[in-house]
Design an enzyme around this catalytic site. Structure first.
Site, mmCIF file in Angstrom:
data_model
loop_
_atom_site.group_PDB
_atom_site.id
_atom_site.type_symbol
_atom_site.label_atom_id
_atom_site.label_comp_id
_atom_site.label_asym_id
_atom_site.label_seq_id
_atom_site.Cartn_x
_atom_site.Cartn_y
_atom_site.Cartn_z
ATOM 1 N N ASP A 61 3.608 2.727 13.650
ATOM 2 C CA ASP A 61 3.105 3.842 12.634
ATOM 3 C C ASP A 61 1.709 3.632 12.328
ATOM 4 O O ASP A 61 1.247 2.642 11.616
ATOM 5 C CB ASP A 61 3.956 4.127 11.367
ATOM 6 N N THR A 117 -6.754 11.296 9.353
ATOM 7 C CA THR A 117 -6.590 9.929 9.814
ATOM 8 C C THR A 117 -5.383 10.196 10.572
ATOM 9 O O THR A 117 -4.831 9.182 11.254
ATOM 10 C CB THR A 117 -6.311 9.139 8.839
ATOM 11 N N ARG A 121 3.484 -9.717 19.604
ATOM 12 C CA ARG A 121 4.535 -9.565 18.461
ATOM 13 C C ARG A 121 4.818 -7.966 18.662
ATOM 14 O O ARG A 121 4.190 -7.153 19.071
ATOM 15 C CB ARG A 121 3.652 -9.829 17.146
ATOM 16 N N GLU A 149 -8.532 1.360 2.969
ATOM 17 C CA GLU A 149 -8.957 0.311 3.520
ATOM 18 C C GLU A 149 -10.709 0.191 3.131
ATOM 19 O O GLU A 149 -11.288 -0.604 2.874
ATOM 20 C CB GLU A 149 -9.070 -0.259 4.888
ATOM 21 N N SER A 193 0.843 -1.185 0.007
ATOM 22 C CA SER A 193 -0.050 0.046 -0.072
ATOM 23 C C SER A 193 0.887 1.063 -0.190
ATOM 24 O O SER A 193 0.351 2.536 -0.333
ATOM 25 C CB SER A 193 -0.913 0.112 1.312
ATOM 26 N N HIS A 194 2.171 1.210 0.435
ATOM 27 C CA HIS A 194 2.913 2.410 0.292
ATOM 28 C C HIS A 194 4.320 2.041 -0.533
ATOM 29 O O HIS A 194 5.124 2.783 -0.484
ATOM 30 C CB HIS A 194 3.719 2.557 1.653
ATOM 31 N N LYS A 216 -10.418 8.187 23.421
ATOM 32 C CA LYS A 216 -8.996 8.397 23.688
ATOM 33 C C LYS A 216 -8.373 8.773 22.234
ATOM 34 O O LYS A 216 -7.543 9.432 21.969
ATOM 35 C CB LYS A 216 -8.499 7.183 24.129
ATOM 36 N N LEU A 239 4.965 7.425 7.735
ATOM 37 C CA LEU A 239 5.959 8.159 8.521
ATOM 38 C C LEU A 239 7.140 7.206 9.174
ATOM 39 O O LEU A 239 8.058 7.497 9.584
ATOM 40 C CB LEU A 239 5.194 8.523 9.646
ATOM 41 N N ARG A 293 6.544 -8.010 10.315
ATOM 42 C CA ARG A 293 6.498 -8.596 9.029
ATOM 43 C C ARG A 293 7.354 -7.492 7.929
ATOM 44 O O ARG A 293 7.818 -8.265 6.764
ATOM 45 C CB ARG A 293 5.107 -8.603 8.684
#
Lengths: 345, 345
Positions: free
Chosen positions: B179, B161, B305, B189, B47-48, B231, B125, B310
């Site tokens: 990130d 976002t 994790r 998405e 996606s990036h 939050k 980022l 990944r």
């Protein structure tokens, strides 16, 4: 309706301070700890008000905080870090000691940090971000806690409820302030459900085997969950890294090892980051404070609320009319004052 | 199985850079933008990756980013703030320009900030926090986006976002890096669900009337929701204040007003905070890097994790064996190179 007593904020401060003096705290410890407790009561934030006195006294009685500590300011020429060693006392007088130097460096450098080491953390972080906003600064404050929260995907308590607080100064009105646990719920809320015999909402906790549970007993024996899934878990981990490890103080699992209980106030450090909006915005179009008001108006204008508004409303009422305590609360304060540390079982 | 081509990371960088040069970007713009795209592709963060080239070109073609901008470093003696004016170009070359000065000040002062103004923000980022960790620094990076997220309790898009990223350096292994968007989901998405004709999970979005919806069309016409309820909403607001208003750059609603669309890369600023763990931990017991490893072991040891693993696994594979592209992807790159901005409808 039961009898109530109304005290001025100053009178309540004197009374709470006297309790801590009686329990053996020196003037700087007693004054600063009383101020945050009175601020909680003043703001109708009962969970951080006079209810907390006993916990502080219990920590004193257990020998886990030094009642006569005198915090020490450690300034390094040409650094953006101001350090205060709490010398084993409460974080609050250490914070008060460090704020002027922090504010001076933040104004001069644009951004600066205050590190509090070797302190017993006490109560909420919002009094601290508000102290920064009173200086015209924005601020972020964070600290570890005890290991009670499992990282997302895990099944054992490791992270703390690790509060994260932020403040932005506003002219002529209360600041924009939030202060929340990075767990879904505070541990005290689980305890309250247990006492009330009520099930927990889903998603708050897992049992000792790592399975989701709504049973408070199973949750207390298991672990709480971070807010917002893996994102909250990551923020909680960041708090351990920056406000525990980086500042050379205990992490949440280390605190729990050290204390052996979650019933005493945690011993660790704290990280405060101060920003000067004036310095950051210099040379750029627009006044940052006026622009922030437009953002707040847009939030409120669509029916959303700014955080802490209930507290600020209660504060205004307390400032105008005093703090109302029940007869049982007054009796409790009298008992704490008469007995000092002997009031703690 | 379709035919694939394996390129070294260097070869892919040359190819992507050539596309941007062909489209009129100068060397600093093309090199820096290509580097983050290739980093995404290398890390199997599709996606990036090269998927993003068209979006960048579309923004160039729309005249909303200056392809020949030369970022300018603005240093103020005795400040902890390093500023770079991107001069209307992409954020990436501005970031690259500012990092050495930021790292130098963070090492000297303990904490320092890099402000990027007047930039077109591009992509993730994490390349930026990783650049800080490569310098032995911890870092927080944040920026606004476009108004697509309703604050909790509201019903209209206002916040972006607003990504929030953090990195901590590790010796001999990949850094601790997260990130994430401060919305539940990324806008892309929702778009993917729409194209696939799939319903959204509950809690992602509200419709134009403020009611919860699982219909992607209704969500795109309404608003996305912040992660973690009030939050996450508070953190998203903090990002607007610090990384929009405080730095004298556009907020998410202002970006949307300026662009009139969410299909182009957003024009605003960015805030990067760098911490020197060495400076913060000085004089305190324990090595912060060794202590952090104990925390990571405790996380992994209970089956949780660490974030970004990944990506790091894919990176190792790409570094060893090259980046594998499908025949369609190679053809797409060839077409972009041949046509330049004419490839954009």
């Amino acid at each position: 309706m039961s009898e109530t007593t109304t005290l001025t904020i100053t009178a309540l401060q004197e009374r709470v301070e006297a309790i801590f003096r009686k329990a053996g705290l020196n003037a700087v410890q007693a004054g600063a700890v009383a101020r945050v407790i009175v601020a909680g009561e003043r703001d109708a934030c009962k969970s951080h008000g006079i209810y907390r006195i006993e916990g502080a006294l219990r920590t004193v009685k257990a020998g886990k905080v030094k009642p006569d500590a005198v915090p020490e300011l450690l300034l390094t020429e040409g650094s953006a870090i101001v350090k205060v060693n709490a010398q084993g006392g409460f974080a609050n007088p250490a914070f008060e000691l460090g704020v002027p130097a922090l504010a001076e460096r933040a104004r001069k450098l644009g951004i600066a940090a205050l590190v509090i080491n070797d302190c017993t953390h006490f109560s909420a972080l919002w009094p601290e971000v508000e102290a920064l906003t009173e200086q015209g600064l924005a601020g972020i404050v964070m600290c570890p806690s005890y290991a009670t929260v499992a990282p997302t995907g895990g099944n054992k308590p490791l992270l703390g409820t690790n509060p994260f607080a932020f403040g932005w100064p506003r002219k002529g009105t209360s600041p924009y302030v939030f202060d929340f646990a990075t767990s879904v719920a505070a541990r005290g809320e689980i305890e309250l459900h247990r006492r009330a015999g009520k099930k927990l909402p889903e998603g708050w906790a897992i049992d000792a085997d790592g399975n989701p549970t709504t049973d408070p007993e199973a949750a207390l024996a298991g672990a709480m969950l971070p807010f917002g899934g893996h994102k909250g878990s990551a923020i909680g981990t960041m708090v351990e890294l920056l406000a525990g490890i980086m500042i050379g103080d205990l992490t949440s699992p280390e605190v729990l090892d050290y204390l052996g209980t979650t019933t005493l106030s945690p011993f660790h450090g704290e990280l405060i980051i101060a920003f000067s909006p004036k310095a950051f915005a210099a040379g750029r179009p627009g006044d940052p404070f006026a622009r922030a008001e437009a953002l707040f108006e847009a939030i409120v204008g669509q029916g959303a609320r700014l955080p802490s508004q209930r507290r600020f409303a209660a504060r205004a009422s307390s400032q105008a009319d005093g703090v109302v305590l029940t007869a049982a609360e007054i009796e409790h304060l009298d008992r704490l004052l008469a007995l000092g540390l002997d009031s703690i079982a």
